[in-house]
Design a protein around this motif. Structure first.
Motif, short mmCIF file in Angstrom:
data_model
loop_
_atom_site.label_atom_id
_atom_site.label_comp_id
_atom_site.label_asym_id
_atom_site.label_seq_id
_atom_site.Cartn_x
_atom_site.Cartn_y
_atom_site.Cartn_z
N ALA A 72 0.60 -1.13 0.23
CA ALA A 72 0.21 0.06 -0.01
C ALA A 72 0.83 1.32 -0.11
N ASP A 392 -4.54 2.80 -6.10
CA ASP A 392 -5.01 1.78 -5.34
C ASP A 392 -4.43 1.15 -4.16
N ARG A 394 -5.12 2.38 -1.22
CA ARG A 394 -6.06 2.47 -0.38
C ARG A 394 -6.88 1.14 -0.26
N TRP A 395 -6.94 0.18 -1.13
CA TRP A 395 -7.47 -0.88 -0.85
C TRP A 395 -6.42 -1.89 -0.08
N TRP A 397 -4.67 -0.62 2.44
CA TRP A 397 -4.71 0.02 3.64
C TRP A 397 -6.05 -0.85 4.36
N VAL A 398 -7.22 -0.94 3.47
CA VAL A 398 -8.55 -1.57 3.88
C VAL A 398 -8.29 -2.95 4.31
N ALA A 399 -7.57 -3.74 3.46
CA ALA A 399 -7.10 -5.20 3.76
C ALA A 399 -6.17 -5.03 4.86
#
Lengths: 428, 300
Positions: A72, A392, A394-395, A397-399
């Motif tokens: 990330a 991308d 940010r995905w 970080w979500v994970a």
């Protein structure tokens, strides 16, 4: 896929940290020298197996957290066609707003001044640009230099210089200066342009502070077809307007036509490069002259041209002087030249009318000149992807957040199970 | 009060003069007993009393009967001339102190020194067997100050190391005593307690009075460690990684079963069993032990 911060991938080395921590934690179990182990029962094999099975998911989860965080941080970007198109359309725009005196006149297309309309357009254009800068200047050469300096430091993008001006003659150089690189596009929007221009009117414009009079001719024919006016300013003699006019005396119709023509061709600029302007006329000059009323800059060009038109050959002399911000016209008019006197009087009266000033429109650059300033910008380089507003990552970080929650649940679950099953040990 | 402070285990740990410790412990101990607790076969005349039918006629003072024409029976105060042997476990496990101030061996040494001092003061013979009783580790029963000093010197030099042949040591101590006497054994019973108790019962059958001081630390009786630990057997070096918190309950139950078994077996065999916590005052341990002796408080 491209990585906007590829150096951050070095953080993948940190995946080894959970493994090391796992091993160190296992080794870090405190050793206790005890008199005897006869009362300490070894953990049953089944419990040991459960312990191992419960540890591996924890280790893998922690490794995944570190790996995803590194990914990330590297800001991955999936290159789709939509993103390619968006990158190609990215534009770094410098808007040059002409703030010369002619831009201060009221706009014919709407309320406010021409400059206000230009500013509004500049703000609208800047809103949609990737990067933008608005420069307000009355000196376009200096404005272009500042624009180029800013563009040289701007992120990769299609680079455009937009010029918002009324295209008054002399505002722009004859062509795009060499200091503007070829990949930089240039557009000109001529604000508040008049629908038609008279090719017959003599043209005055201001270039580098000097008044330039173009060698144009003016021909007006009266109702009888007798009177013919020809105007031929002398080229190469700035601020000196010599006009040859053939006119029939006491011809009100011709005088009216002259007045209208003069008003229609009015130039709202003052001869700033010269302290005075002399107009030679063909009629015999009167012996005495009386000071006329003070004129402002807009009126100057109008009256100057009218005098030029009214003075056919000789004798009449009009002198201009400056008193502070005001320009004073000194007219020497033949007593026999009633038409000239009437026209001057009419011009004064017309200028007093508020609608006259709106009709005074600056002389514009020729379309061919403006066309020379219209140049398309080159496509931006590929590295413009690095300036995507969001990657991308940010995905990732979500994970990471999801895995952190899962890791917390695993540890809690492991603790609870350890407390419920005596003898089960945890090494990590 | 200074005497009481001196025998605190925490203070004993900082004092190397074993003689001083023994005297202090005994001084604080005897002041509460007033007389010798040990009973031997020698006796000193105490008083006369009227003869009552059933009295042994050999105790009748016939000379007094000739003078007074009355029958009197002589009563005797028994004296402490018993030989006593101290057997001390010097295995490595005895070097464990846990969270207490003294190791089990050091605590056993203090008890032995105090008892030997008490016996020596009464003129009794004292023997000492450390570990396996090998060369230099066995002092035959003797009396006198010089011998007592040797006893204390040997006790002070005792170190916990290696295993301890418990049964062989007890047997050797019992056999080396020429006549009936007292056998004091200080051990944690971790070395083949079944054989050890069997030998102690055998010593009882030989006529000895046997006292077993089962010395343990509080950390052994109750597992106080928390969390995951790798326990290492101090004698064998074997290790076992367990969660002490989870193990505490089963551990305590096993230790209690072990203690119950030891006490039951010892008492069934006529052995005076004392469970000793190294945090207790040594004089309290000895007082409780001596109070249980038949001679204490007995009306002569």
């Amino acid at each position: 896929m491209i990585w906007l911060q590829a150096a951050a991938l070095a953080g993948l080395v940190a995946v080894a940290v959970p493994i090391l921590a796992h091993l160190v934690a296992r080794r870090a179990t405190r050793r206790l020298v005890f008199p005897t182990l006869r009362f300490i029962e070894a953990p049953p094999p089944s419990a040991r197996a459960r312990h191992l099975l419960s540890d591996w998911p924890l280790l893998v989860t922690r490794m995944a957290i570190v790996a995803l965080a590194s990914i990330a941080l590297a800001q991955p970007l999936l290159v789709s066609q939509r993103r390619v198109d968006a990158a190609l359309a990215r534009e770094a725009r410098v808007t040059l707003v002409d703030t010369s005196a002619s831009m201060l006149r009221p706009a014919r297309s709407g309320p406010g001044r021409v400059l206000d309309a230009a500013r509004a357009r500049a703000a609208a254009d800047a809103h949609g640009a990737f990067r933008s800068l608005t420069i307000e200047t009355a000196d376009m050469r200096e404005g272009l230099r500042r624009a180029e300096r800013w563009l040289s430091t701007a992120p990769p993008a299609r680079q455009v210089i937009a010029i918002l001006t009324d295209a008054q003659r002399g505002t722009l150089p004859a062509q795009i200066p060499d200091t503007v690189p070829p990949h930089v596009g240039v557009t000109i929007e001529a604000f508040d342009a008049r629908g038609t221009t008279s090719a017959l009117a003599p043209r005055m414009s201001r270039v580098d502070g000097r008044v330039i009079v173009e060698a144009r001719s003016l021909s007006i024919v009266d109702g009888d077809g007798v009177g013919v006016i020809t105007a031929s300013p002398s080229a190469g003699a700035p601020c000196v307007l010599q006009v040859q006019v053939s006119v029939a005396d006491n011809d009100p119709a011709l005088a009216g036509a002259l007045r209208d023509a003069a008003i229609a061709e009015g130039v709202p600029c003052a001869p700033e490069g010269s302290p005075s302007l002399t107009v030679a006329v063909s009629q015999a000059a009167a012996a005495a002259a009386s000071p006329a009323a003070p004129f402002d800059a807009t009126m100057l060009g109008l009256v100057t041209r009218m005098h030029a038109l009214l003075s056919p050959s000789d004798a009449a002399l009009v002198a201009w002087s400056r008193q502070g911000d005001a320009l004073i016209a000194h007219a020497t008019v033949s007593p026999l030249d009633d038409a000239a006197a009437r026209i001057v009087a009419a011009a004064f009266a017309a200028y007093e009318a508020p609608d006259i000033s709106r009709e005074a429109d600056p002389r514009r650059e020729l379309p061919v000149t403006l066309a020379a300033w219209d140049r398309a910008a080159s496509a931006p380089p590929d590295e413009s992807f690095r300036y995507e507003p969001s990657s991308d990552g940010r995905w990732g970080w979500v994970a990471v957040l999801a895995l952190l929650a899962f890791e917390w649940w695993l540890r809690r679950h492991d603790r609870l199970r350890g407390s419920e099953a005596p003898g089960v040990t945890r090494a990590a | 009060m200074p005497d009481a402070l001196l025998v605190e285990p925490a203070l004993l740990a900082g004092i190397s003069d074993l003689d001083l410790i023994a005297r202090r412990v005994v001084d604080g101990l005897v002041s509460g007993l007033h007389r010798s607790p040990f009973h031997g076969f020698s006796a000193e005349f105490h008083q006369y009393r009227h003869y009552r039918p059933g009295d042994d006629v050999k105790h009748v003072d016939w000379k007094l009967f000739a003078r007074t024409d009355r029958l009197y029976t002589k009563q005797f105060q028994e004296t402490t001339n018993l030989p006593a042997s101290f057997v001390i476990d010097t295995s490595a496990s005895m070097g464990f102190a846990g969270s207490g101030p003294l190791t089990k061996l050091r605590y056993a040494v203090v008890l032995a020194a105090a008892l030997s001092h008490l016996l020596a003061r009464q003129g009794d013979q004292v023997a000492l067997l450390l570990g396996d009783g090998g060369a230099g580790r066995y002092l035959a029963p003797r009396g006198g100050r010089v011998h007592q000093r040797a006893i204390l010197h040997a006790l002070a030099a005792a170190e916990a190391a290696g295993p301890w042949p418990a049964a062989a040591a007890v047997r050797a101590a019992a056999l080396r005593m020429a006549r009936r006497g007292l056998v004091f054994v200080f051990t944690d019973l971790y070395d083949d307690e079944a054989s050890t108790l069997a030998e102690l019962r055998h010593a009882v059958s030989m006529g000895h009075d046997v006292a077993l001081f089962h010395v343990l630390t509080r950390d052994e009786v109750t597992l106080t460690a928390a969390g995951v630990h790798e326990f290492e057997d101090v004698e064998t070096g074997a290790t076992r990684e367990v969660d002490a918190t989870a193990m505490a309950g089963p551990y305590t139950a096993r230790v209690r079963a072990f203690l119950d078994e030891a006490r039951t077996t010892a008492q069934a065999g006529g052995i005076d069993y004392s469970l000793v916590d190294t945090r207790m005052l040594p004089q309290d341990v000895l007082r409780r032990f001596l109070v249980r002796q038949p001679g204490v408080g007995r009306t002569p």
